[in-house]
Design a protein around this motif. Sequence first.
Motif, PDB file in Angstrom:
ATOM      1  N   VAL A 355       0.849  -1.183   0.000  1.00  0.00           N
ATOM      2  CA  VAL A 355       0.000   0.000   0.000  1.00  0.00           C
ATOM      3  C   VAL A 355       0.886   1.236   0.000  1.00  0.00           C
ATOM      4  O   VAL A 355       1.770   1.371   0.839  1.00  0.00           O
ATOM      5  N   PHE A 356       0.658   2.142  -0.963  1.00  0.00           N
ATOM      6  CA  PHE A 356       1.439   3.368  -1.076  1.00  0.00           C
ATOM      7  C   PHE A 356       0.501   4.571  -0.934  1.00  0.00           C
ATOM      8  O   PHE A 356      -0.300   4.832  -1.829  1.00  0.00           O
ATOM      9  N   PRO A 357       0.556   5.302   0.179  1.00  0.00           N
ATOM     10  CA  PRO A 357      -0.314   6.473   0.330  1.00  0.00           C
ATOM     11  C   PRO A 357       0.068   7.586  -0.641  1.00  0.00           C
ATOM     12  O   PRO A 357       1.237   7.924  -0.791  1.00  0.00           O
ATOM     13  N   CYS A 372       4.957  -4.467  -7.214  1.00  0.00           N
ATOM     14  CA  CYS A 372       5.844  -5.604  -6.948  1.00  0.00           C
ATOM     15  C   CYS A 372       5.400  -6.833  -7.736  1.00  0.00           C
ATOM     16  O   CYS A 372       5.181  -7.921  -7.195  1.00  0.00           O
ATOM     17  N   GLY A 373       5.238  -6.645  -9.050  1.00  0.00           N
ATOM     18  CA  GLY A 373       4.870  -7.752  -9.913  1.00  0.00           C
ATOM     19  C   GLY A 373       3.377  -7.932 -10.080  1.00  0.00           C
ATOM     20  O   GLY A 373       2.947  -8.801 -10.836  1.00  0.00           O
ATOM     21  N   ARG A 374       2.580  -7.141  -9.385  1.00  0.00           N
ATOM     22  CA  ARG A 374       1.132  -7.261  -9.498  1.00  0.00           C
ATOM     23  C   ARG A 374       0.555  -5.948 -10.029  1.00  0.00           C
ATOM     24  O   ARG A 374       1.079  -4.869  -9.743  1.00  0.00           O
ATOM     25  N   PRO A 375      -0.543  -5.988 -10.760  1.00  0.00           N
ATOM     26  CA  PRO A 375      -1.203  -4.752 -11.189  1.00  0.00           C
ATOM     27  C   PRO A 375      -1.636  -3.919  -9.986  1.00  0.00           C
ATOM     28  O   PRO A 375      -1.927  -4.463  -8.920  1.00  0.00           O
ATOM     29  N   SER A 376      -1.682  -2.606 -10.169  1.00  0.00           N
ATOM     30  CA  SER A 376      -2.010  -1.695  -9.080  1.00  0.00           C
ATOM     31  C   SER A 376      -3.342  -1.008  -9.324  1.00  0.00           C
ATOM     32  O   SER A 376      -3.762  -0.816 -10.466  1.00  0.00           O
ATOM     33  N   ALA A 377      -3.992  -0.608  -8.226  1.00  0.00           N
ATOM     34  CA  ALA A 377      -5.259   0.098  -8.289  1.00  0.00           C
ATOM     35  C   ALA A 377      -5.177   1.371  -7.463  1.00  0.00           C
ATOM     36  O   ALA A 377      -4.461   1.435  -6.460  1.00  0.00           O
ATOM     37  N   LEU A 378      -5.923   2.394  -7.890  1.00  0.00           N
ATOM     38  CA  LEU A 378      -6.124   3.587  -7.080  1.00  0.00           C
ATOM     39  C   LEU A 378      -7.299   3.300  -6.163  1.00  0.00           C
ATOM     40  O   LEU A 378      -8.393   2.987  -6.620  1.00  0.00           O
ATOM     41  N   VAL A 379      -7.056   3.393  -4.865  1.00  0.00           N
ATOM     42  CA  VAL A 379      -8.054   3.033  -3.863  1.00  0.00           C
ATOM     43  C   VAL A 379      -8.256   4.208  -2.916  1.00  0.00           C
ATOM     44  O   VAL A 379      -7.291   4.872  -2.522  1.00  0.00           O
ATOM     45  N   ALA A 390     -12.002   0.642  -4.652  1.00  0.00           N
ATOM     46  CA  ALA A 390     -11.075   0.786  -5.773  1.00  0.00           C
ATOM     47  C   ALA A 390     -11.714   1.646  -6.854  1.00  0.00           C
ATOM     48  O   ALA A 390     -12.838   1.378  -7.290  1.00  0.00           O
ATOM     49  N   LEU A 391     -11.000   2.689  -7.280  1.00  0.00           N
ATOM     50  CA  LEU A 391     -11.534   3.616  -8.271  1.00  0.00           C
ATOM     51  C   LEU A 391     -11.166   3.231  -9.691  1.00  0.00           C
ATOM     52  O   LEU A 391     -11.976   3.344 -10.603  1.00  0.00           O
ATOM     53  N   THR A 392      -9.932   2.787  -9.899  1.00  0.00           N
ATOM     54  CA  THR A 392      -9.482   2.377 -11.237  1.00  0.00           C
ATOM     55  C   THR A 392      -8.238   1.522 -11.082  1.00  0.00           C
ATOM     56  O   THR A 392      -7.536   1.579 -10.074  1.00  0.00           O
ATOM     57  N   GLY A 395      -8.539  -5.037 -10.721  1.00  0.00           N
ATOM     58  CA  GLY A 395      -9.804  -5.455 -10.156  1.00  0.00           C
ATOM     59  C   GLY A 395     -10.980  -4.593 -10.548  1.00  0.00           C
ATOM     60  O   GLY A 395     -12.119  -4.888 -10.166  1.00  0.00           O
ATOM     61  N   VAL A 396     -10.740  -3.529 -11.322  1.00  0.00           N
ATOM     62  CA  VAL A 396     -11.819  -2.621 -11.699  1.00  0.00           C
ATOM     63  C   VAL A 396     -12.045  -2.607 -13.204  1.00  0.00           C
ATOM     64  O   VAL A 396     -13.158  -2.776 -13.677  1.00  0.00           O
ATOM     65  N   ASP A 397     -10.960  -2.412 -13.956  1.00  0.00           N
ATOM     66  CA  ASP A 397     -11.114  -2.153 -15.386  1.00  0.00           C
ATOM     67  C   ASP A 397     -10.070  -2.848 -16.253  1.00  0.00           C
ATOM     68  O   ASP A 397      -9.807  -2.428 -17.371  1.00  0.00           O
ATOM     69  N   GLY A 398      -9.440  -3.884 -15.742  1.00  0.00           N
ATOM     70  CA  GLY A 398      -8.501  -4.643 -16.557  1.00  0.00           C
ATOM     71  C   GLY A 398      -7.185  -3.952 -16.809  1.00  0.00           C
ATOM     72  O   GLY A 398      -6.452  -4.328 -17.722  1.00  0.00           O
ATOM     73  N   GLY A 399      -6.850  -2.953 -16.004  1.00  0.00           N
ATOM     74  CA  GLY A 399      -5.597  -2.245 -16.197  1.00  0.00           C
ATOM     75  C   GLY A 399      -4.823  -2.086 -14.910  1.00  0.00           C
ATOM     76  O   GLY A 399      -5.144  -2.704 -13.884  1.00  0.00           O
TER      77      GLY A 399
END
Length: 411
Positions: A355-357, A372-379, A390-392, A395-399
């Motif tokens: 988690v990165f604030p 770290c090797g996994r896709p990231s989301a803006l939460v 999760a905003l984007t 887990g939200v939009d395939g990106g």
Amino acid sequence: MAAVVVVVVASVVVGVATGRGREQTTPPAAIGPHDAPVASLPWGTVGPGWTALIWQTVQDIDAGYQRRGLYLVSPSGARYRVGDVLGGRVLDVSPDGRRILVSTGGQPASSVVEWDVARGTSHTIALAQGVSAPGVGTSAVRYTRPSADALLVSYTGAGTAGVVLERRGLDGILQQRFPSIPDAVTVGSDAATTGPDASTNGSALPVPTPDGRDLLLSTTTGMSLVDTQVGALVRRFPLPLGTASCSPRGWWAPGVARVRCDASGGGGLPGAPSVVGPVSDVWAFPVDGSPAKRLTTADGSMSVGFVDAWDTDIGTVAREGTRASDPCPASALQDVTPDGARTPVTFEGATTTPVFPLAVLDRRAYLLVGACGRPSALVVGDLAGGAAHALTGAGVDGGTVVSAVTIGRDD
């Protein structure tokens, strides 16, 4: 503006080379099913909590494509596509969200790209020739405050020139070069991903006051406040007892800066157990020269200590730092009290991944979750209740979110 935090997801590489030994690009993407046109932006609501970010599909990453989308995202998750970028990352966003600065990938930076969000157009701004001259160190570029009608460029001069500050127009033309500050320290945001003060801890960039009149700088002896109109030194701030260095993060309250200070001698600050390596705490520095006040109390059980803190609806929330040598560094948020007690702040669905604030506003935390090797989301997470949305991204939009800057309260 250091409420604004730049985070780069290390798992995404700028200019990915394919197995065929060449870089691939694709035509500009059309607006996707989750996007809204910038023409529909509700400009009257744009401000703190809105995020400028670069997003890319997981499929494009796997295929080695460079195509990425530049977006402005609302606190509720509405995505407005600004345009397409090839590499680079978000450097800054104006307080009203109408302008976004994106890097061109060079270091030191010889140019940046500015986007006009309403029009969806961009232009390249050439910076000072000296910024990219041999022997010149890291550069940092950000908008002036509060109007974002010019750029502040800071870089380390060759030899003993110290830190050089310039104000340049949005056309790149030099407006003013301030007298150099020989003992000033600046760590550009491009170097912050690998330097001693990694991007997950926040970099030692100059921090403008919300009215844009002054600039707070880290120096070898403490900090300095510089007038951005004429470059004159306004005030020097000595290091608190037991500390070796301090760097500004943003604004704790009007006229009071929040500042990260590292302990001297490789041990803890007064009252904290001795540990290997520097221990950081966050202090409140009134810019009128009144005594600084310590906001957090790190101890020997922490790897780095606290690197940022915010006054929120639930009290003081502090950000725990990480070491660049950690295999998968990730910051944690702690609810702290003046006596040193701390309680981890957790969010639903954001407890098992890094988690990165990005910013903390009132009772909300804006986070990048993943990497770290996994896709990231803006939460966005609720500090009081622990709910997370999760905003984007993942887990939200395939990106995945490649880079993001959230507009803070002190912008």
